[in-house]
Design a protein around this motif. Structure first.
Motif, PDB file in Angstrom:
ATOM      1  N   GLY A   1     -19.426 123.150  32.304  1.00 58.68           N
ATOM      2  CA  GLY A   1     -19.063 123.088  33.715  1.00 58.68           C
ATOM      3  C   GLY A   1     -19.427 121.792  34.398  1.00 58.68           C
ATOM      4  N   GLY A   2     -19.747 120.752  33.609  1.00 57.10           N
ATOM      5  CA  GLY A   2     -20.087 119.458  34.194  1.00 57.10           C
ATOM      6  C   GLY A   2     -21.553 119.288  34.508  1.00 57.10           C
ATOM      7  N   GLY A   3     -22.411 120.112  33.893  1.00 53.67           N
ATOM      8  CA  GLY A   3     -23.839 120.070  34.173  1.00 53.67           C
ATOM      9  C   GLY A   3     -24.593 118.960  33.471  1.00 53.67           C
ATOM     10  N   TRP A   4     -25.908 119.036  33.575  1.00 53.33           N
ATOM     11  CA  TRP A   4     -26.783 117.927  33.167  1.00 53.33           C
ATOM     12  C   TRP A   4     -26.777 117.643  31.673  1.00 53.33           C
ATOM     13  CZ3 TRP A   4     -31.145 118.536  30.009  1.00 53.33           C
ATOM     14  CH2 TRP A   4     -31.493 119.862  29.707  1.00 53.33           C
ATOM     15  N   LEU A   5     -26.614 118.650  30.849  1.00 50.23           N
ATOM     16  CA  LEU A   5     -26.642 118.405  29.401  1.00 50.23           C
ATOM     17  C   LEU A   5     -25.488 117.522  28.957  1.00 50.23           C
ATOM     18  CD1 LEU A   5     -27.631 121.621  27.374  1.00 50.23           C
ATOM     19  CD2 LEU A   5     -28.666 119.345  27.278  1.00 50.23           C
ATOM     20  N   GLY A   6     -24.310 117.856  29.414  1.00 50.58           N
ATOM     21  CA  GLY A   6     -23.159 117.052  29.059  1.00 50.58           C
ATOM     22  C   GLY A   6     -23.169 115.693  29.715  1.00 50.58           C
ATOM     23  N   GLU A   7     -23.601 115.661  30.972  1.00 53.86           N
ATOM     24  CA  GLU A   7     -23.564 114.413  31.732  1.00 53.86           C
ATOM     25  C   GLU A   7     -24.629 113.422  31.286  1.00 53.86           C
ATOM     26  OE1 GLU A   7     -24.819 114.180  36.016  1.00 53.86           O
ATOM     27  OE2 GLU A   7     -22.665 113.877  36.291  1.00 53.86           O
ATOM     28  N   SER A   8     -25.848 113.900  31.081  1.00 53.88           N
ATOM     29  CA  SER A   8     -26.970 112.995  30.788  1.00 53.88           C
ATOM     30  C   SER A   8     -27.220 112.777  29.298  1.00 53.88           C
ATOM     31  CB  SER A   8     -28.252 113.535  31.435  1.00 53.88           C
ATOM     32  OG  SER A   8     -28.096 113.658  32.830  1.00 53.88           O
ATOM     33  N   PHE A   9     -26.900 113.774  28.476  1.00 56.44           N
ATOM     34  CA  PHE A   9     -27.230 113.668  27.056  1.00 56.44           C
ATOM     35  C   PHE A   9     -26.007 113.709  26.142  1.00 56.44           C
ATOM     36  CE2 PHE A   9     -31.143 115.080  29.036  1.00 56.44           C
ATOM     37  CZ  PHE A   9     -32.094 114.308  28.388  1.00 56.44           C
ATOM     38  N   HIS A  10     -24.831 113.761  26.738  1.00 60.86           N
ATOM     39  CA  HIS A  10     -23.588 113.769  25.962  1.00 60.86           C
ATOM     40  C   HIS A  10     -23.618 114.883  24.915  1.00 60.86           C
ATOM     41  CE1 HIS A  10     -19.769 112.064  25.249  1.00 60.86           C
ATOM     42  NE2 HIS A  10     -20.016 111.502  24.085  1.00 60.86           N
ATOM     43  N   PHE A  11     -24.194 116.008  25.321  1.00 52.54           N
ATOM     44  CA  PHE A  11     -24.303 117.175  24.438  1.00 52.54           C
ATOM     45  C   PHE A  11     -22.917 117.743  24.191  1.00 52.54           C
ATOM     46  CE2 PHE A  11     -24.763 121.813  23.964  1.00 52.54           C
ATOM     47  CZ  PHE A  11     -25.609 121.866  22.867  1.00 52.54           C
ATOM     48  N   HIS A  12     -22.646 118.094  22.928  1.00 54.86           N
ATOM     49  CA  HIS A  12     -21.315 118.588  22.575  1.00 54.86           C
ATOM     50  C   HIS A  12     -21.412 119.938  21.880  1.00 54.86           C
ATOM     51  CE1 HIS A  12     -17.036 118.342  21.651  1.00 54.86           C
ATOM     52  NE2 HIS A  12     -17.318 118.712  20.416  1.00 54.86           N
ATOM     53  N   ASP A  13     -20.753 120.924  22.463  1.00 58.31           N
ATOM     54  CA  ASP A  13     -20.648 122.244  21.847  1.00 58.31           C
ATOM     55  C   ASP A  13     -19.221 122.713  22.077  1.00 58.31           C
ATOM     56  OD1 ASP A  13     -21.070 124.684  20.692  1.00 58.31           O
ATOM     57  OD2 ASP A  13     -22.287 125.503  22.315  1.00 58.31           O
ATOM     58  N   PHE A  14     -18.368 122.396  21.142  1.00 57.79           N
ATOM     59  CA  PHE A  14     -16.931 122.557  21.321  1.00 57.79           C
ATOM     60  C   PHE A  14     -16.541 123.963  21.774  1.00 57.79           C
ATOM     61  CE2 PHE A  14     -12.788 123.586  19.178  1.00 57.79           C
ATOM     62  CZ  PHE A  14     -11.989 122.939  20.098  1.00 57.79           C
ATOM     63  N   ALA A  15     -16.948 124.986  21.031  1.00 55.26           N
ATOM     64  CA  ALA A  15     -16.524 126.350  21.370  1.00 55.26           C
ATOM     65  C   ALA A  15     -17.670 127.350  21.428  1.00 55.26           C
ATOM     66  CB  ALA A  15     -15.460 126.831  20.369  1.00 55.26           C
ATOM     67  N   GLY A  16     -18.919 126.878  21.316  1.00 57.66           N
ATOM     68  CA  GLY A  16     -19.999 127.807  21.610  1.00 57.66           C
ATOM     69  C   GLY A  16     -20.994 128.147  20.532  1.00 57.66           C
ATOM     70  N   SER A  17     -21.251 127.291  19.570  1.00 59.82           N
ATOM     71  CA  SER A  17     -22.337 127.560  18.620  1.00 59.82           C
ATOM     72  C   SER A  17     -23.638 127.794  19.368  1.00 59.82           C
ATOM     73  CB  SER A  17     -22.522 126.383  17.642  1.00 59.82           C
ATOM     74  OG  SER A  17     -21.481 126.324  16.708  1.00 59.82           O
ATOM     75  N   THR A  18     -23.844 127.030  20.440  1.00 59.25           N
ATOM     76  CA  THR A  18     -25.031 127.198  21.274  1.00 59.25           C
ATOM     77  C   THR A  18     -24.742 128.064  22.485  1.00 59.25           C
ATOM     78  OG1 THR A  18     -26.243 125.208  20.652  1.00 59.25           O
ATOM     79  CG2 THR A  18     -26.551 125.978  22.879  1.00 59.25           C
ATOM     80  N   PHE A  19     -23.728 127.711  23.273  1.00 57.05           N
ATOM     81  CA  PHE A  19     -23.499 128.376  24.557  1.00 57.05           C
ATOM     82  C   PHE A  19     -23.060 129.831  24.427  1.00 57.05           C
ATOM     83  CE2 PHE A  19     -22.711 123.904  26.213  1.00 57.05           C
ATOM     84  CZ  PHE A  19     -23.968 123.825  26.792  1.00 57.05           C
ATOM     85  N   VAL A  20     -22.606 130.241  23.253  1.00 51.37           N
ATOM     86  CA  VAL A  20     -22.278 131.652  23.019  1.00 51.37           C
ATOM     87  C   VAL A  20     -23.234 132.250  21.989  1.00 51.37           C
ATOM     88  CG1 VAL A  20     -20.545 133.289  22.207  1.00 51.37           C
ATOM     89  CG2 VAL A  20     -19.853 131.358  23.639  1.00 51.37           C
ATOM     90  N   HIS A  21     -23.252 131.661  20.793  1.00 56.11           N
ATOM     91  CA  HIS A  21     -23.965 132.297  19.681  1.00 56.11           C
ATOM     92  C   HIS A  21     -25.481 132.170  19.780  1.00 56.11           C
ATOM     93  CE1 HIS A  21     -20.247 133.349  17.691  1.00 56.11           C
ATOM     94  NE2 HIS A  21     -19.798 132.152  18.056  1.00 56.11           N
ATOM     95  N   SER A  22     -25.981 130.995  20.096  1.00 48.31           N
ATOM     96  CA  SER A  22     -27.431 130.869  20.275  1.00 48.31           C
ATOM     97  C   SER A  22     -27.905 131.592  21.527  1.00 48.31           C
ATOM     98  CB  SER A  22     -27.843 129.393  20.340  1.00 48.31           C
ATOM     99  OG  SER A  22     -27.773 128.799  19.068  1.00 48.31           O
ATOM    100  N   VAL A  23     -27.096 131.561  22.570  1.00 46.99           N
ATOM    101  CA  VAL A  23     -27.447 132.291  23.788  1.00 46.99           C
ATOM    102  C   VAL A  23     -27.597 133.782  23.474  1.00 46.99           C
ATOM    103  CG1 VAL A  23     -26.534 133.073  26.017  1.00 46.99           C
ATOM    104  CG2 VAL A  23     -26.493 130.651  25.440  1.00 46.99           C
ATOM    105  N   GLY A  24     -26.677 134.315  22.696  1.00 47.11           N
ATOM    106  CA  GLY A  24     -26.795 135.701  22.267  1.00 47.11           C
ATOM    107  C   GLY A  24     -27.922 135.905  21.278  1.00 47.11           C
ATOM    108  N   GLY A  25     -28.134 134.918  20.406  1.00 49.78           N
ATOM    109  CA  GLY A  25     -29.182 135.021  19.383  1.00 49.78           C
ATOM    110  C   GLY A  25     -30.580 135.042  19.966  1.00 49.78           C
ATOM    111  N   TRP A  26     -30.833 134.200  20.976  1.00 50.68           N
ATOM    112  CA  TRP A  26     -32.159 134.199  21.607  1.00 50.68           C
ATOM    113  C   TRP A  26     -32.420 135.515  22.316  1.00 50.68           C
ATOM    114  CZ3 TRP A  26     -35.434 131.109  19.702  1.00 50.68           C
ATOM    115  CH2 TRP A  26     -35.092 129.801  19.314  1.00 50.68           C
ATOM    116  N   ALA A  27     -31.399 136.072  22.952  1.00 44.70           N
ATOM    117  CA  ALA A  27     -31.546 137.375  23.597  1.00 44.70           C
ATOM    118  C   ALA A  27     -31.791 138.472  22.560  1.00 44.70           C
ATOM    119  CB  ALA A  27     -30.295 137.696  24.413  1.00 44.70           C
ATOM    120  N   ALA A  28     -31.105 138.370  21.434  1.00 45.54           N
ATOM    121  CA  ALA A  28     -31.303 139.349  20.355  1.00 45.54           C
ATOM    122  C   ALA A  28     -32.733 139.304  19.831  1.00 45.54           C
ATOM    123  CB  ALA A  28     -30.310 139.083  19.226  1.00 45.54           C
ATOM    124  N   LEU A  29     -33.270 138.097  19.679  1.00 38.72           N
ATOM    125  CA  LEU A  29     -34.647 137.949  19.200  1.00 38.72           C
ATOM    126  C   LEU A  29     -35.630 138.594  20.174  1.00 38.72           C
ATOM    127  CD1 LEU A  29     -36.692 136.778  17.197  1.00 38.72           C
ATOM    128  CD2 LEU A  29     -36.602 134.620  18.477  1.00 38.72           C
TER     129      LEU A  29
END
Length: 451
Positions: free
Chosen positions: A193-221
């Motif tokens: 959504g144009g937030g700090w990770l993409g803007e400041s660190f050029h973070f790339h997560d094309f379809a959600g390894s982190t923003f979907v799967h890790s987000v769900g994985g941390w909650a699962a843990l």
């Protein structure tokens, strides 16, 4: 246009050379003028059709999760698992409409730096507008909302499998509402959504390894930690097998997920351009295929036999791993990423069992471990000209963990203290189908059993 053609034919037939030449210039000019909007309209239509198909394929993934999780759980809990996976998509879509979309894509309405933004309750924009700005006018408002909304519930579905066979349905429902409404869209906004990770660190997560799967994985843990293991899973200092009741169901689920992933990754191209789509579909297929091969190898190495449940999870692990970089890594790199992803599933499952973290379906190993691996792999394998670095990817992994894990613990802990998190021992032994729903998945199949 027909009149113009008739006019041109008549003039040509009469042999009016001067008039014909002038009319030809006029015709070419007139036909060239609408060519640009016509081409733009065709592209607009292709973009919208493809992203809507992608959204429908992502929706199909919920059937995949339902059948994978129910197949890998015991028969006495089958209805319960199916129930959770049925209520999760509508919960996700409705909460996304209420506030999630506005939190994930706030536009210019940032409240706290580029960390939290909010465009308002409801749909967050005028639904009557033809296209939305942050996608450059490529889609109608509803096309983009439909696709993004289909992603919203996926993170919670990952939690469903990890906490299966002992969580109260009321507790799961409350957790899903809070997590999907607030945590998922806020952290997603940091990159998508144009937030700090993409803007400041050029973070790339094309379809959600982190923003979907890790987000769900941390909650699962977090859920697994607070719930504790199922009765009988760890006894006398050893890990006891509690096998699922239907490998055919699990297999059907994996193939549904595999098919749905083509929409998950392919739709994330956010364009109807066949060059980009075909490339992403191929890297996705490479990742899944190599994931199976990696899990097969790992299964022989660690278990000395081709454990089929590990092979199925190897396919999913390869898909999760390639999701972050499907658009920016080479075909060879996508194979290596998937191969590693599938290979590490087996030791990850064994490690979580050794740590007494009971995960009936292997969600932690598939989604959390490989969400992290796939995200870091972008920094390792992406072409230098992309500007994606291992450091930037690592910052993203750590940042998501630092928010998602504690927030999940807090939500689960609050639920545990207020309404209770886990079913009673008697209910767990009898099965959640009867205890929570008053029915069985297989009528008359069992009355009181550990299976």
């Amino acid at each position: 246009m027909i009149m113009r053609k008739n006019c041109w034919t008549l003039l040509a037939a009469l042999g009016g050379a001067a008039c014909a030449a002038g009319d030809e210039i006029g015709t070419l000019t007139a036909s060239a003028a609408p060519a640009v909007p016509a081409a733009a309209e065709a592209l607009f239509t292709a973009n919208n059709i493809w992203i809507l198909i992608g959204g429908m394929l992502v929706f199909l993934m919920h059937l995949g999760f339902a059948t994978v999780e129910s197949g890998l759980c015991r028969a006495k809990n089958c209805t319960n698992v199916l129930f959770k996976n049925t209520i999760t998509p509508p919960l996700g879509f409705l909460t996304y409409a209420l506030c999630g979309f506005s939190l994930m894509y706030p536009g210019t309405d940032w409240v706290v730096g580029r960390v939290i933004g909010f465009a308002g309750f409801g749909m967050g924009a005028d639904p009557a507008q033809a296209a939305i700005d942050y996608n450059g006018g490529n889609f109608t408002y509803w096309s983009d909302f439909f696709f993004q909304g289909m992603f919203a519930a996926t993170a919670a579905t990952i939690v469903s499998g990890a906490v299966a066979e002992r969580i109260k349905i009321s507790a799961y429902t409350v957790f899903t509402l809070i997590y999907v409404a607030l945590v998922y869209p806020i952290v997603g906004s940091w990159g998508w959504g144009g937030g700090w990770l993409g803007e400041s660190f050029h973070f790339h997560d094309f379809a959600g390894s982190t923003f979907v799967h890790s987000v769900g994985g941390w909650a699962a843990l977090a859920g697994v930690l607070l719930l504790g293991p199922r009765i009988g899973k760890y006894a006398n200092g050893r890990v006891c097998s509690l096998p699922g009741h239907s490998m055919p169901l699990a297999t059907i689920g994996v193939f549904c997920l595999w098919l749905g992933w083509f929409g998950f990754n392919g739709g994330s191209v956010l364009s109807g351009d066949p060059t980009q789509i075909s490339y992403v579909l191929c890297t996705t297929m490479f990742g899944a295929s190599a994931g199976i091969m990696g899990a097969l190898l790992s299964s022989f190495l660690f278990l000395h036999k081709p454990d089929f449940s590990m092979i199925l999870n190897g396919c999913l692990a390869g898909l999760v791993a390639i999701t972050a970089g499907a658009d920016c890594v080479s075909p060879l790199a996508s194979i290596l990423i998937g191969l590693v992803g599938g290979f590490i599933v087996v030791p990850a499952v064994l490690l979580f069992d050794r740590l007494r973290l009971d995960d009936p379906v292997g969600a932690l190993s598939v989604h959390l471990v490989n969400g992290i691996w796939g995200t870091l792999a972008v920094g390792i394998f992406a072409a230098a000209e992309t500007g994606y670095t291992l450091f930037g990817q690592l910052v993203g992994v750590v940042a998501i963990a630092a928010v998602c894990f504690p927030s999940s613990l807090l939500i689960f802990f609050a639920i545990k203290k207020s309404m209770g998190l886990r079913v009673s021992e008697e209910e767990e032994l009898r099965g959640l189908d009867i205890g929570e729903h008053g029915m069985e998945a297989y009528a008359g199949f069992q009355i009181f059993t550990n299976q």
